[in-house]
Write a protein that holds these residues in place. Structure first.
Motif, PDB file in Angstrom:
ATOM      1  N   GLY A  35     -80.318  36.168 -15.608  1.00 21.85           N
ATOM      2  CA  GLY A  35     -81.658  35.991 -15.094  1.00 21.85           C
ATOM      3  C   GLY A  35     -82.326  34.668 -15.370  1.00 21.85           C
ATOM      4  O   GLY A  35     -83.536  34.590 -15.335  1.00 21.85           O
ATOM      5  N   GLY A  36     -81.590  33.614 -15.633  1.00 21.05           N
ATOM      6  CA  GLY A  36     -82.316  32.378 -15.869  1.00 21.05           C
ATOM      7  C   GLY A  36     -81.457  31.151 -15.793  1.00 21.05           C
ATOM      8  O   GLY A  36     -81.963  30.052 -15.893  1.00 21.05           O
ATOM      9  N   SER A  37     -80.150  31.319 -15.625  1.00 20.27           N
ATOM     10  CA  SER A  37     -79.185  30.223 -15.629  1.00 20.27           C
ATOM     11  C   SER A  37     -79.489  29.266 -16.767  1.00 20.27           C
ATOM     12  O   SER A  37     -79.891  29.664 -17.847  1.00 20.27           O
ATOM     13  N   GLY A  38     -79.316  27.945 -16.547  1.00 17.31           N
ATOM     14  CA  GLY A  38     -79.444  27.030 -17.661  1.00 17.31           C
ATOM     15  C   GLY A  38     -80.623  26.103 -17.598  1.00 17.31           C
ATOM     16  O   GLY A  38     -80.733  25.216 -18.436  1.00 17.31           O
ATOM     17  N   PHE A  39     -81.520  26.245 -16.615  1.00 15.66           N
ATOM     18  CA  PHE A  39     -82.605  25.276 -16.508  1.00 15.66           C
ATOM     19  C   PHE A  39     -83.493  25.342 -17.749  1.00 15.66           C
ATOM     20  O   PHE A  39     -83.763  26.401 -18.305  1.00 15.66           O
ATOM     21  N   GLY A  40     -83.920  24.172 -18.197  1.00 18.37           N
ATOM     22  CA  GLY A  40     -84.834  24.106 -19.329  1.00 18.37           C
ATOM     23  C   GLY A  40     -84.220  24.359 -20.686  1.00 18.37           C
ATOM     24  O   GLY A  40     -84.926  24.372 -21.697  1.00 18.37           O
ATOM     25  N   GLU A  41     -82.900  24.534 -20.747  1.00 18.22           N
ATOM     26  CA  GLU A  41     -82.275  24.908 -22.010  1.00 18.22           C
ATOM     27  C   GLU A  41     -81.614  23.738 -22.728  1.00 18.22           C
ATOM     28  O   GLU A  41     -80.894  23.934 -23.715  1.00 18.22           O
ATOM     29  N   SER A  42     -81.863  22.530 -22.277  1.00 16.68           N
ATOM     30  CA  SER A  42     -81.453  21.334 -23.004  1.00 16.68           C
ATOM     31  C   SER A  42     -82.655  20.847 -23.797  1.00 16.68           C
ATOM     32  O   SER A  42     -83.631  20.348 -23.226  1.00 16.68           O
ATOM     33  N   SER A  52     -87.144  16.325  -0.676  1.00 18.82           N
ATOM     34  CA  SER A  52     -86.833  17.180  -1.819  1.00 18.82           C
ATOM     35  C   SER A  52     -87.889  16.984  -2.899  1.00 18.82           C
ATOM     36  O   SER A  52     -88.545  15.937  -2.957  1.00 18.82           O
ATOM     37  N   ALA A  53     -88.064  17.983  -3.760  1.00 24.04           N
ATOM     38  CA  ALA A  53     -89.035  17.887  -4.846  1.00 24.04           C
ATOM     39  C   ALA A  53     -88.648  18.865  -5.945  1.00 24.04           C
ATOM     40  O   ALA A  53     -88.138  19.953  -5.679  1.00 24.04           O
ATOM     41  N   SER A  54     -88.889  18.458  -7.194  1.00 25.98           N
ATOM     42  CA  SER A  54     -88.592  19.312  -8.334  1.00 25.98           C
ATOM     43  C   SER A  54     -89.602  19.042  -9.441  1.00 25.98           C
ATOM     44  O   SER A  54     -89.950  17.886  -9.704  1.00 25.98           O
ATOM     45  N   GLY A  55     -90.087  20.093 -10.060  1.00 27.01           N
ATOM     46  CA  GLY A  55     -90.971  19.964 -11.208  1.00 27.01           C
ATOM     47  C   GLY A  55     -90.609  21.009 -12.243  1.00 27.01           C
ATOM     48  O   GLY A  55     -90.289  22.151 -11.893  1.00 27.01           O
ATOM     49  N   GLU A  56     -90.624  20.624 -13.525  1.00 32.19           N
ATOM     50  CA  GLU A  56     -90.294  21.581 -14.572  1.00 32.19           C
ATOM     51  C   GLU A  56     -90.983  21.214 -15.876  1.00 32.19           C
ATOM     52  O   GLU A  56     -91.450  20.092 -16.057  1.00 32.19           O
ATOM     53  N   PHE A  57     -91.054  22.203 -16.790  1.00 33.53           N
ATOM     54  CA  PHE A  57     -91.697  21.970 -18.078  1.00 33.53           C
ATOM     55  C   PHE A  57     -91.031  22.809 -19.162  1.00 33.53           C
ATOM     56  O   PHE A  57     -90.342  23.796 -18.881  1.00 33.53           O
ATOM     57  N   GLN A  58     -91.237  22.354 -20.408  1.00 31.19           N
ATOM     58  CA  GLN A  58     -90.825  23.081 -21.607  1.00 31.19           C
ATOM     59  C   GLN A  58     -91.997  23.083 -22.581  1.00 31.19           C
ATOM     60  O   GLN A  58     -92.652  22.058 -22.780  1.00 31.19           O
ATOM     61  N   LEU A  59     -92.244  24.227 -23.194  1.00 31.16           N
ATOM     62  CA  LEU A  59     -93.244  24.358 -24.248  1.00 31.16           C
ATOM     63  C   LEU A  59     -92.630  25.163 -25.381  1.00 31.16           C
ATOM     64  O   LEU A  59     -91.936  26.151 -25.137  1.00 31.16           O
ATOM     65  N   GLY A  60     -92.890  24.754 -26.628  1.00 30.75           N
ATOM     66  CA  GLY A  60     -92.368  25.566 -27.707  1.00 30.75           C
ATOM     67  C   GLY A  60     -92.310  24.852 -29.044  1.00 30.75           C
ATOM     68  O   GLY A  60     -92.948  23.816 -29.252  1.00 30.75           O
ATOM     69  N   GLN A  61     -91.500  25.420 -29.938  1.00 33.81           N
ATOM     70  CA  GLN A  61     -91.427  24.932 -31.304  1.00 33.81           C
ATOM     71  C   GLN A  61     -89.981  24.946 -31.791  1.00 33.81           C
ATOM     72  O   GLN A  61     -89.241  25.907 -31.540  1.00 33.81           O
ATOM     73  N   ASN A 100     -84.650  26.663 -31.615  1.00 38.69           N
ATOM     74  CA  ASN A 100     -85.581  26.279 -30.560  1.00 38.69           C
ATOM     75  C   ASN A 100     -86.213  27.531 -29.967  1.00 38.69           C
ATOM     76  O   ASN A 100     -85.500  28.430 -29.484  1.00 38.69           O
ATOM     77  N   LEU A 101     -87.530  27.584 -29.992  1.00 34.92           N
ATOM     78  CA  LEU A 101     -88.288  28.714 -29.435  1.00 34.92           C
ATOM     79  C   LEU A 101     -89.051  28.164 -28.237  1.00 34.92           C
ATOM     80  O   LEU A 101     -90.014  27.417 -28.400  1.00 34.92           O
ATOM     81  N   VAL A 102     -88.642  28.527 -27.021  1.00 38.06           N
ATOM     82  CA  VAL A 102     -89.065  27.757 -25.848  1.00 38.06           C
ATOM     83  C   VAL A 102     -89.494  28.643 -24.675  1.00 38.06           C
ATOM     84  O   VAL A 102     -88.874  29.681 -24.394  1.00 38.06           O
ATOM     85  N   LEU A 103     -90.535  28.186 -23.987  1.00 38.99           N
ATOM     86  CA  LEU A 103     -90.936  28.677 -22.673  1.00 38.99           C
ATOM     87  C   LEU A 103     -90.610  27.584 -21.664  1.00 38.99           C
ATOM     88  O   LEU A 103     -90.986  26.420 -21.867  1.00 38.99           O
ATOM     89  N   ALA A 104     -89.892  27.923 -20.595  1.00 39.36           N
ATOM     90  CA  ALA A 104     -89.489  26.925 -19.599  1.00 39.36           C
ATOM     91  C   ALA A 104     -89.820  27.418 -18.198  1.00 39.36           C
ATOM     92  O   ALA A 104     -89.672  28.611 -17.891  1.00 39.36           O
ATOM     93  N   GLY A 105     -90.270  26.493 -17.349  1.00 35.51           N
ATOM     94  CA  GLY A 105     -90.563  26.821 -15.961  1.00 35.51           C
ATOM     95  C   GLY A 105     -90.022  25.758 -15.028  1.00 35.51           C
ATOM     96  O   GLY A 105     -89.907  24.587 -15.404  1.00 35.51           O
ATOM     97  N   LYS A 106     -89.692  26.156 -13.788  1.00 36.40           N
ATOM     98  CA  LYS A 106     -89.158  25.187 -12.840  1.00 36.40           C
ATOM     99  C   LYS A 106     -89.398  25.637 -11.408  1.00 36.40           C
ATOM    100  O   LYS A 106     -89.311  26.827 -11.087  1.00 36.40           O
ATOM    101  N   LEU A 107     -89.682  24.645 -10.535  1.00 30.78           N
ATOM    102  CA  LEU A 107     -89.724  24.825  -9.091  1.00 30.78           C
ATOM    103  C   LEU A 107     -88.908  23.699  -8.464  1.00 30.78           C
ATOM    104  O   LEU A 107     -88.969  22.563  -8.937  1.00 30.78           O
ATOM    105  N   ALA A 108     -88.163  24.008  -7.423  1.00 30.38           N
ATOM    106  CA  ALA A 108     -87.390  22.964  -6.757  1.00 30.38           C
ATOM    107  C   ALA A 108     -87.152  23.345  -5.298  1.00 30.38           C
ATOM    108  O   ALA A 108     -86.948  24.521  -4.973  1.00 30.38           O
TER     109      ALA A 108
END
Length: 238
Positions: free
Chosen positions: A31-38, A103-112, A199-207
């Motif tokens: 349910g999330g593949s790998g986006f935002g996990e780097s 084309s367009a892509s936007g993403e974010f990471q928040l966490g600790q 890493n404790l992370v919230l990640a979001g992405k649109l593309a």
């Protein structure tokens, strides 16, 4: 009611509710593949747990300390437009637009990133608490949905192995344009091993990708009031 059921079937919202049109995924890798996990945070910016925490004690972010992960990225080509942002006090946003040929892509990471600077494992529960809203604007029958719509939280060790993941938004097949909002508070039990970082992370992405017929896309995701709470648990018996 039929329209609501159709919308829920098309874009999956994964919550704690056990409804026929909703589903939950807590399995690592789903349910999330790998986006935002780097995740890359310098050692000097990690939150160090140097004295350990006793059962019943808790640490909350950004209450006690601003988030040390607050990253965003965006790209676009042609007529595509994108924006993305993340702040260390717990807000994030991304939006994309395209008339179809860009084309367009936007993403974010928040966490600790936290580091167990002790010689003992620390048994904790990690709570992610936040509000979110997303919208895919419908400009008529020729509009379409982004190729990627994603929002998730995860816990990852210093080898970047995801130990826990919960998907909040993900794209399904045959999407229709719509919007929604909600409050989420997923949590996981985690053992912080000695001398390791997590890493404790919230990640979001649109593309969105270019399309020859020029169908437009306009979508956004917002996160607010994001908090992470680490609660110490009693050590399990060997």
């Amino acid at each position: 009611m039929a329209c609501l059921t159709k919308m829920f079937a098309n874009i999956r919202i994964i919550t704690g509710c056990a409804l026929a049109v909703l589903s939950m995924s807590t399995t690592v890798g789903c349910g999330g593949s790998g986006f935002g996990e780097s995740v890359a945070v310098p050692q000097e910016k990690r939150t160090v747990i140097s004295g350990g925490i006793s059962p019943g004690e808790r640490v909350a972010f950004p209450d006690s300390k601003p988030f040390n992960i607050a990253e965003s990225a965006r790209t676009s080509t042609g007529v595509g437009e994108s924006h993305a942002s993340a702040t260390d006090d717990g807000t994030a946003h991304c939006d994309i637009k395209s008339t179809g040929s860009g084309s367009a892509s936007g993403e974010f990471q928040l966490g600790q990133v936290v580091y167990n600077d002790t010689d003992q494992p620390l048994d904790v529960s990690v709570l992610f608490d936040f509000d979110y809203a997303f919208e895919v604007l419908d400009d008529g029958p020729k509009s379409r949905l982004p190729e990627t719509i994603g929002l998730k939280v995860f816990v990852q060790d210093s080898d970047q192995i995801v130990l826990h993941r919960r998907t909040i938004l993900e794209q399904g097949d045959g999407l229709t344009a719509w919007k929604g909002a909600g409050h989420e508070a997923p949590w996981f039990n985690v053992t912080l091993q000695p001398r390791l970082a997590y890493n404790l992370v919230l990640a979001g992405k649109l593309a969105v990708e270019p399309e020859e017929d020029g169908q437009p896309v306009d979508a956004k995701i917002d996160v607010s009031e994001f908090r992470i709470e680490i609660n110490a648990r009693s050590r399990r018996a060997p």
